[in-house]
Scaffold this motif. Structure first.
Motif, PDB file in Angstrom:
ATOM      1  N   TYR A  78     -10.429   3.305  -7.675  1.00 27.42           N
ATOM      2  CA  TYR A  78      -9.117   2.929  -6.268  1.00 27.42           C
ATOM      3  C   TYR A  78      -7.998   2.911  -6.740  1.00 27.42           C
ATOM      4  O   TYR A  78      -7.483   2.723  -5.095  1.00 27.42           O
ATOM      5  CB  TYR A  78      -8.890   0.930  -7.266  1.00 27.42           C
ATOM      6  CG  TYR A  78     -10.766   0.570  -7.301  1.00 27.42           C
ATOM      7  CD1 TYR A  78     -10.976  -0.064  -6.060  1.00 27.42           C
ATOM      8  CD2 TYR A  78     -11.571   0.543  -8.398  1.00 27.42           C
ATOM      9  CE1 TYR A  78     -12.347  -0.163  -5.749  1.00 27.42           C
ATOM     10  CE2 TYR A  78     -12.612  -0.248  -8.267  1.00 27.42           C
ATOM     11  CZ  TYR A  78     -13.590  -0.313  -7.224  1.00 27.42           C
ATOM     12  OH  TYR A  78     -14.170  -0.709  -7.007  1.00 27.42           O
ATOM     13  N   ALA A  79      -7.715   3.475  -6.769  1.00 23.31           N
ATOM     14  CA  ALA A  79      -6.319   4.669  -6.853  1.00 23.31           C
ATOM     15  C   ALA A  79      -6.289   5.633  -5.561  1.00 23.31           C
ATOM     16  O   ALA A  79      -5.285   5.546  -4.682  1.00 23.31           O
ATOM     17  CB  ALA A  79      -5.420   5.086  -8.144  1.00 23.31           C
ATOM     18  N   GLY A  80      -7.418   6.072  -5.242  1.00 17.65           N
ATOM     19  CA  GLY A  80      -7.853   6.554  -4.075  1.00 17.65           C
ATOM     20  C   GLY A  80      -7.562   6.228  -3.166  1.00 17.65           C
ATOM     21  O   GLY A  80      -7.240   7.118  -1.881  1.00 17.65           O
ATOM     22  N   MET A  81      -8.097   5.307  -3.284  1.00 19.11           N
ATOM     23  CA  MET A  81      -8.766   4.266  -2.035  1.00 19.11           C
ATOM     24  C   MET A  81      -7.153   4.335  -1.435  1.00 19.11           C
ATOM     25  O   MET A  81      -6.951   3.967  -0.171  1.00 19.11           O
ATOM     26  CB  MET A  81      -9.747   3.105  -2.210  1.00 19.11           C
ATOM     27  CG  MET A  81     -11.072   3.822  -2.731  1.00 19.11           C
ATOM     28  SD  MET A  81     -12.310   2.180  -2.952  1.00 19.11           S
ATOM     29  CE  MET A  81     -13.051   2.670  -4.364  1.00 19.11           C
ATOM     30  N   ALA A  82      -6.289   4.360  -1.999  1.00 22.82           N
ATOM     31  CA  ALA A  82      -5.123   2.942  -1.440  1.00 22.82           C
ATOM     32  C   ALA A  82      -4.091   4.181  -0.992  1.00 22.82           C
ATOM     33  O   ALA A  82      -3.435   4.595   0.045  1.00 22.82           O
ATOM     34  CB  ALA A  82      -4.577   2.454  -3.214  1.00 22.82           C
ATOM     35  N   ALA A  83      -4.165   5.371  -2.147  1.00 18.65           N
ATOM     36  CA  ALA A  83      -3.476   6.291  -1.306  1.00 18.65           C
ATOM     37  C   ALA A  83      -4.020   7.232   0.164  1.00 18.65           C
ATOM     38  O   ALA A  83      -4.076   7.289   0.930  1.00 18.65           O
ATOM     39  CB  ALA A  83      -4.144   8.054  -2.244  1.00 18.65           C
ATOM     40  N   ALA A  84      -5.535   7.195   0.593  1.00 19.34           N
ATOM     41  CA  ALA A  84      -6.327   6.918   1.855  1.00 19.34           C
ATOM     42  C   ALA A  84      -5.370   6.101   2.585  1.00 19.34           C
ATOM     43  O   ALA A  84      -5.366   6.946   3.727  1.00 19.34           O
ATOM     44  CB  ALA A  84      -7.665   6.617   1.652  1.00 19.34           C
ATOM     45  N   ALA A  85      -5.303   5.046   1.844  1.00 22.83           N
ATOM     46  CA  ALA A  85      -4.762   4.332   3.295  1.00 22.83           C
ATOM     47  C   ALA A  85      -3.228   4.390   3.254  1.00 22.83           C
ATOM     48  O   ALA A  85      -2.414   4.288   4.756  1.00 22.83           O
ATOM     49  CB  ALA A  85      -4.688   2.793   2.486  1.00 22.83           C
ATOM     50  N   TYR A  86      -2.554   5.311   2.538  1.00 22.75           N
ATOM     51  CA  TYR A  86      -1.440   5.633   2.359  1.00 22.75           C
ATOM     52  C   TYR A  86      -1.384   6.388   3.271  1.00 22.75           C
ATOM     53  O   TYR A  86      -0.549   6.528   3.548  1.00 22.75           O
ATOM     54  CB  TYR A  86      -0.332   5.787   0.853  1.00 22.75           C
ATOM     55  CG  TYR A  86      -0.047   6.435   0.959  1.00 22.75           C
ATOM     56  CD1 TYR A  86       1.664   5.601   0.777  1.00 22.75           C
ATOM     57  CD2 TYR A  86       0.348   7.825   0.797  1.00 22.75           C
ATOM     58  CE1 TYR A  86       3.136   5.831   0.916  1.00 22.75           C
ATOM     59  CE2 TYR A  86       1.976   8.678   1.021  1.00 22.75           C
ATOM     60  CZ  TYR A  86       2.887   7.927   0.663  1.00 22.75           C
ATOM     61  OH  TYR A  86       4.331   7.541   0.626  1.00 22.75           O
ATOM     62  N   ASP A  87      -1.718   7.511   2.707  1.00 22.72           N
ATOM     63  CA  ASP A  87      -1.702   8.132   4.071  1.00 22.72           C
ATOM     64  C   ASP A  87      -1.629   8.583   5.509  1.00 22.72           C
ATOM     65  O   ASP A  87      -1.051   8.616   6.246  1.00 22.72           O
ATOM     66  CB  ASP A  87      -3.057   9.572   3.934  1.00 22.72           C
ATOM     67  CG  ASP A  87      -3.329  10.106   2.326  1.00 22.72           C
ATOM     68  OD1 ASP A  87      -1.589   9.993   1.553  1.00 22.72           O
ATOM     69  OD2 ASP A  87      -3.622  10.870   1.637  1.00 22.72           O
ATOM     70  N   VAL A  88      -2.584   7.217   6.156  1.00 28.62           N
ATOM     71  CA  VAL A  88      -3.725   7.447   7.227  1.00 28.62           C
ATOM     72  C   VAL A  88      -2.053   6.688   8.192  1.00 28.62           C
ATOM     73  O   VAL A  88      -0.873   6.642   8.987  1.00 28.62           O
ATOM     74  CB  VAL A  88      -4.287   6.371   7.130  1.00 28.62           C
ATOM     75  CG1 VAL A  88      -4.213   5.659   8.672  1.00 28.62           C
ATOM     76  CG2 VAL A  88      -5.277   6.373   7.121  1.00 28.62           C
ATOM     77  N   ALA A  89      -1.335   5.403   7.545  1.00 29.16           N
ATOM     78  CA  ALA A  89       0.017   4.737   7.887  1.00 29.16           C
ATOM     79  C   ALA A  89       1.255   5.472   7.583  1.00 29.16           C
ATOM     80  O   ALA A  89       1.818   5.469   8.308  1.00 29.16           O
ATOM     81  CB  ALA A  89       0.174   3.747   6.828  1.00 29.16           C
ATOM     82  N   ARG A  90       1.046   6.614   6.450  1.00 27.78           N
ATOM     83  CA  ARG A  90       2.499   7.482   6.063  1.00 27.78           C
ATOM     84  C   ARG A  90       2.381   8.361   7.506  1.00 27.78           C
ATOM     85  O   ARG A  90       3.414   8.429   8.394  1.00 27.78           O
ATOM     86  CB  ARG A  90       2.300   8.068   5.522  1.00 27.78           C
ATOM     87  CG  ARG A  90       3.655   8.844   4.718  1.00 27.78           C
ATOM     88  CD  ARG A  90       3.491  10.248   4.289  1.00 27.78           C
ATOM     89  NE  ARG A  90       2.027  11.450   4.535  1.00 27.78           N
ATOM     90  CZ  ARG A  90       1.801  11.833   3.678  1.00 27.78           C
ATOM     91  NH1 ARG A  90       2.197  12.025   2.209  1.00 27.78           N
ATOM     92  NH2 ARG A  90       0.882  12.087   4.247  1.00 27.78           N
ATOM     93  N   ASP A  91       1.344   8.971   8.023  1.00 33.00           N
ATOM     94  CA  ASP A  91       0.662   9.780   9.394  1.00 33.00           C
ATOM     95  C   ASP A  91       1.550   9.082  10.789  1.00 33.00           C
ATOM     96  O   ASP A  91       1.995   9.866  11.200  1.00 33.00           O
ATOM     97  CB  ASP A  91      -0.897  10.601   9.454  1.00 33.00           C
ATOM     98  CG  ASP A  91      -0.245  11.204   8.188  1.00 33.00           C
ATOM     99  OD1 ASP A  91       0.454  11.675   7.589  1.00 33.00           O
ATOM    100  OD2 ASP A  91      -1.121  12.435   7.776  1.00 33.00           O
ATOM    101  N   ARG A  92       0.283   8.047  10.511  1.00 29.88           N
ATOM    102  CA  ARG A  92       0.921   7.327  12.032  1.00 29.88           C
ATOM    103  C   ARG A  92       2.989   6.908  11.809  1.00 29.88           C
ATOM    104  O   ARG A  92       2.734   6.885  12.668  1.00 29.88           O
ATOM    105  CB  ARG A  92       0.354   5.934  11.941  1.00 29.88           C
ATOM    106  CG  ARG A  92      -1.254   5.891  12.425  1.00 29.88           C
ATOM    107  CD  ARG A  92      -1.116   6.768  13.449  1.00 29.88           C
ATOM    108  NE  ARG A  92      -0.649   5.680  14.436  1.00 29.88           N
ATOM    109  CZ  ARG A  92      -1.520   4.207  15.270  1.00 29.88           C
ATOM    110  NH1 ARG A  92      -2.293   4.083  14.126  1.00 29.88           N
ATOM    111  NH2 ARG A  92      -1.163   3.751  15.732  1.00 29.88           N
ATOM    112  N   PHE A  93       3.251   6.414  10.837  1.00 28.82           N
ATOM    113  CA  PHE A  93       4.718   6.186  11.174  1.00 28.82           C
ATOM    114  C   PHE A  93       5.052   7.047  11.107  1.00 28.82           C
ATOM    115  O   PHE A  93       6.384   7.511  11.566  1.00 28.82           O
ATOM    116  CB  PHE A  93       4.975   5.202   9.954  1.00 28.82           C
ATOM    117  CG  PHE A  93       6.182   4.880   9.504  1.00 28.82           C
ATOM    118  CD1 PHE A  93       6.781   3.955  10.693  1.00 28.82           C
ATOM    119  CD2 PHE A  93       7.538   5.506   8.667  1.00 28.82           C
ATOM    120  CE1 PHE A  93       7.721   3.694  10.478  1.00 28.82           C
ATOM    121  CE2 PHE A  93       8.606   4.981   8.669  1.00 28.82           C
ATOM    122  CZ  PHE A  93       8.745   4.052   9.256  1.00 28.82           C
TER     123      PHE A  93
END
Lengths: 410, 410, 410, 410
Positions: free
Chosen positions: B264-279
């Motif tokens: 589940y920590a990894g899934m959070a990291a996946a979401a984080y990566d998407v948002a960080r890249d977009r931002f």
């Protein structure tokens, strides 16, 4: 020999023998300091007796080398644990000591990296710190001024300097022997920043001991006025730019701030301890309030919130320790410094919120008794709120902008 | 060679060379596995190609000794990081692999503590795991039954056993070569628990591949029916009590659960990566949505939530690793086992919530595009919710009671 | 004759007889519509049968005068309750109908304030709406464009107009007879805004029915392409400024948005109903999961969150109703319009979050069964997330800025 | 003539002319009462001057008929708004007055429903209340005792009664003329509950004025000791069962509690007002802290949280008013009484949390100045926390169990 350095899941443990020794020093006077501080807190006056006792026990000396009388503590991680334990005793004590210990840990790091400062001068300070002769208060804040735009000023005066200005929120000032202060100094191209070490007995120094806050009531976080205070040349050190945030300062600010985060973690641990003790004792009595679904769930939530405080503090302290193990003070590049400060700011926010949740849950568990003026939980409720105004970035309301800008700059 | 094992402040790093090597294996196939898994996920079918690729690359072999073809990974901490990376690629993959890796890490620990199991037998498994011939699915859950009260049963049959029962939520089952399953076995004093290792090609095994969940759509978490499945004596191992939670199992359950938390920590990291890249990309365009106060603040909050996920996972994985470094499997006392399981449960709750916050913030940052059926954030929104139903305690709705009772027992 | 219009504390009740009648219409087809919509939702296709049934039952006619076949519903408050009930049946249905009902309620208000529009023309629409011949889809959004900067364009063509452009997120479009769309039209001083009513059978209209979202799966929120669509003069109406937010539109936008807020409140009510039924039934079985502290507390929290949804929706609907009772359409001053839209936006945020909490609590209460692909709670979990992307302000990410600027302007 | 009865979106408005008049009375003395109360609060003493001024202005008389000198206020909804306004001036004042006004509103209701009480006796009280001669303190709580198991006791003595016992948390007691107290009285089948109206000047009454809480510092919520206090027969009224919660009391408890919820809503409004004023003023100064993303977002969140407080209070007050409009005191059936109390409890929880959020956001907006001991926000931060210990159910820690049991009983 209490309190033991416990307090919930993922409590960080000291990583160095010196850290162990420093925590043992704290433990040796914890009970009496707790009592002395609680009395001062309730009266709303500075915890003079408690601070004096900690000084006498050598707690303010821990970062000095053993040969100077300290425990040789150079790890910022373990210094944070010392602050955490002090705040677990009393929030005001933890906050007051955090400033001193952040500074003495910084000096210890300078000693370990010759060349970054006038070594002989630093060694002199450390000798006196080890001899328990120096207790430092950090005098930075000024009314309505960002940290990088102070109005207190050092001007050349004969061979030395004259310093004039007003500082606020100088925690521990009524018990300090010295003020470590940030001033501006006029140069050819405008102002530069400087730091000044001022003996409080110097003429022109007035410590007002006028703190009157919602919480941290015995922290002595009052006003200090400096009026033409004369200092020898060696006690003022020019460095850093004035008028705008200086990326070169970010790493140093991280180092100065992480012990404050530790103090708030310690306050959470204090609230956790109270609630756990009450719950553990009470749960033996079936049918009582401890069997209520809301109380049982609140206890479970308390353990989750406390674990978050501990894990984040541990990770942040380790992160900072690691960053500084390999670099000299001010040696980190600007980008690395920004990242480090962002990590500290993130940790501060996470601890601020989880600590708030710990206190709320603890009060829910313990019930109306928490609301007494003299209740420890009531005290922590007031103390812990100060975290919202002591975030590791200046100005504090720009915390989200700083994190967003850091993200945008990647 | 992507993705790099990053993802926010306080990302835990591997602590062993074997962990480094295992993560490099994952990185070597990350891009193609991501693509293959995403296609299966969108179609709502098992990610057969992705799992086969991971098997071929040796990712399922990492816990085997190097001489058997593995990377010799025995650290549960670093095994968690492998799971985290897999879940960062795709949540279903992370969850599916977490069961296998938890088991193979357990076998590796048994090999390291001779005497705790039939060593020769375990070595045989490990040899085949190292040879990439075994992919394990954990078949424990049954409809309406707690983990300690399973109805699937192994009965003596000739020199061996006959196993009959129905298991659900058997993640990875359509791609597994073996089922590691929990059954009861009748004895003189009622039932005892037992574990059985079942080759899926054995007569009587039916893998239904009928998972149809809100999320984890390519995890193959379907039903498996066992109908008079004949096993040799060595493949069933009796141990533990049936019918009530067994404190002797708590430590083992902790070890089995913490990789799920890592997923589940990894899934959070996946979401984080998407948002960080977009931002990060978007912020270069001034005046755009990235300058909105809500988006900037959401980004700052995203970094805080992600840091909490990372710090808690790191602390919990370290805690478990340390607990097992010094004790043999099932060697922890009951009290220590309870404490360890409580810590894992606390970590699971903390990660579940912070991961949820990460996903919410990420969707806020990225806007309406997140709501597309094929959007990665939309997928993680569905996947991450499963955490609420996979907590490291059975029955899961008793999580607060378990933590409260643990507190009361101190 | 179910479902009854209940759903937690502070459920708002209809304030007019017409509202009562309209709700009774909905109740008369609720069971069959629920079933038809659920099938479409699971298949991921537009709920054609359910929409057709609602049309046949007169639900899309409620705002028409009784003499035209409607129930004479002019209250926006009660129109919101109709939408709430429809969303309680199925989120997609509620969202789809909210657009139609917001528009027909607006027309009803225009009829009641002669002089604000070409009354005869409106009366013609209302007659057809009452005759159940018109189902409207609102075609406003365009890819990457704010609502006040649309690119779809109406140009003079002979006596009438030619409209060309592409619209997205046109909920209900596969079942609509008409599109009510916002376009720009070139004038001497640049563009002006205009609205066009387009019969979907007109040459040049292509309804793509290509919605593929995380949720609202049977809402038919796909793309519509307009290619040289010829309209008579009376079907295009010029009004409002193009290129920047028009404060004169704020009141109208509030009226158009509050039914959407009602739809999300209805989804929360659906989740609440499921959890309450399960809890009420289950609690009769002592010793079961329903006695777990976490489940009992979650149920209590569910009732609190649902009450917040209801209270806020009720207050907001009453607020808007009151604002419009005394003023003609577009008759509110700019400041009043801004305040009204701010109130709707605030209500939307409050409902969005409390609804999310309701769904989370409901899933916690009901356990793993909620995670099934066909579970009603799983469906609502997906549907309710759309609230974050349908806030009553455009662009949606500026919601905090709009509220802050509104505060600053006081 | 300030403060105006405003404070955020969905602020409830008075529904009766008497309510309007009562609010005007409050407004007429608001400024001076605010000043007097603030001084007492800072000193930590009872707000004697402020209470006396409110008495003189007729605020404690509002529920008396006009012919007796009151404003004829019988609506509980509007009585709640009076309490809300008083708490907006000062939390202690609001809490203190809430007890008096809940009681006088109850008496007004009794007058309106002849037959439910000794009408002549009630009329006598109302006459003195209207004449501004009576200020009531509610003396119910006892140390360690639930509300339905009090130990204070009334025994027959001659023609009258003798009352002995100790009461705590008797808000307003240093300024009250009478104590309205709950006692037990021995009967043949054990104890029964009773209420006693006690003139504070009666021999044996000692008001200790010893409140020392975290907040509500000028509320005079201290201890009262009753030692053989002799009362005439008419001043004690037997009713209700002792020793277990009495469902027949639930409706009455709802009526007594909802003004307390209004008090906490008023405290939130006070914090909101401060932050809004600071933000509105500050936002005129561009580049300042008011442009920080965190501050702008906090302001937006403040408006959402305040709207939730207002909507829930309004809905709950209306709900209670409606329930009582049609039924005599104690006339609701047990099931209806339970539902009504559940609704009040739900409202209390919702307001408690949203009010906490309002205060946190307000402090975030205003920054460090909020942390001063004399800051209004600092005061509200302390005051508002008392909500967690004044929930409308006894014992308060059973709130979740009460709501869960209510759900299970449907």
């Amino acid at each position: 020999m209490s309190p033991a350095p416990v307090g919930g899941s993922f409590t960080p443990h000291p990583r160095t023998p010196a850290g162990h020794d420093a925590l043992a020093l704290v433990a040796s006077v914890a009970d009496i300091v707790r009592k002395e501080a609680a009395e001062a807190d309730e009266a709303g006056v500075f915890a003079a007796a408690a601070v004096e006792r900690l000084r006498g026990a050598g707690v303010f000396a821990v970062n000095a080398p053993r040969e100077f009388g300290g425990t040789g503590l150079t790890s910022l991680h373990d210094t944070c644990l010392v602050v955490r334990e002090l705040a677990r005793i009393n929030g005001s004590i933890g906050i007051g000591a955090s400033m001193h210990l952040a500074l003495t840990c910084y000096f210890a790091r300078q000693l370990a990296h010759p060349g970054t400062a006038d070594l002989e001068h630093r060694r002199g300070w450390m000798r006196r710190i080890g001899a328990r002769e120096m207790v430092l208060a950090s005098a930075v804040a000024e009314p309505g001024r960002e940290a990088w735009r102070v109005a207190a000023e050092a001007r050349r005066s004969g061979d030395g300097w004259s310093v004039t200005g007003t500082k606020i929120l100088v925690s521990l000032s009524p018990g300090a022997t010295h003020l470590y202060t940030r001033v501006r100094t006029p140069g050819e191209d405008g102002y530069a920043m400087a730091t000044a070490m001022i003996d409080v007995r110097t003429a022109g120094v007035t410590v007002h001991d006028d703190w009157s806050g919602l919480g941290l009531r015995c922290s002595g976080s009052g006003r200090v006025v400096l009026d033409d205070v004369r200092l020898p040349a060696a006690d003022v050190r020019i460095g850093g730019s004035w008028g705008a945030p200086d990326p070169g300062d970010f790493a140093g600010r991280a180092a100065a701030s992480i012990p404050i985060v530790a103090a708030y973690a310690g306050m959470a641990a204090a609230a956790y301890d109270v609630a756990r003790d009450r719950f553990t004792t009470g749960a033996a009595d079936p049918g009582s309030r401890w069997s209520a679904a809301a109380v049982r769930t609140a206890y479970a939530e308390l353990t989750v919130a406390m674990a978050q405080v501990n894990a984040v503090l541990g990770a942040a302290a380790e992160r900072v320790d690691e960053a500084f193990r390999s670099t000299a003070p001010r040696g980190a590049g600007d980008g690395a410094g920004r990242d480090l400060l962002a990590d500290c700011l993130i940790a501060a926010l996470a601890v601020e919120r989880s600590a708030g949740a710990v206190v709320d849950r603890a009060m829910e568990i313990c019930g109306g008794a928490s609301y007494g003026a003299a209740s420890e939980l009531g005290r922590v409720y007031r103390d812990v709120k100060a975290a919202a105004f002591m975030r590791p970035y200046s100005p504090p309301e720009r915390w989200a902008d700083f994190l967003a800008d850091t993200g945008a700059a990647r």
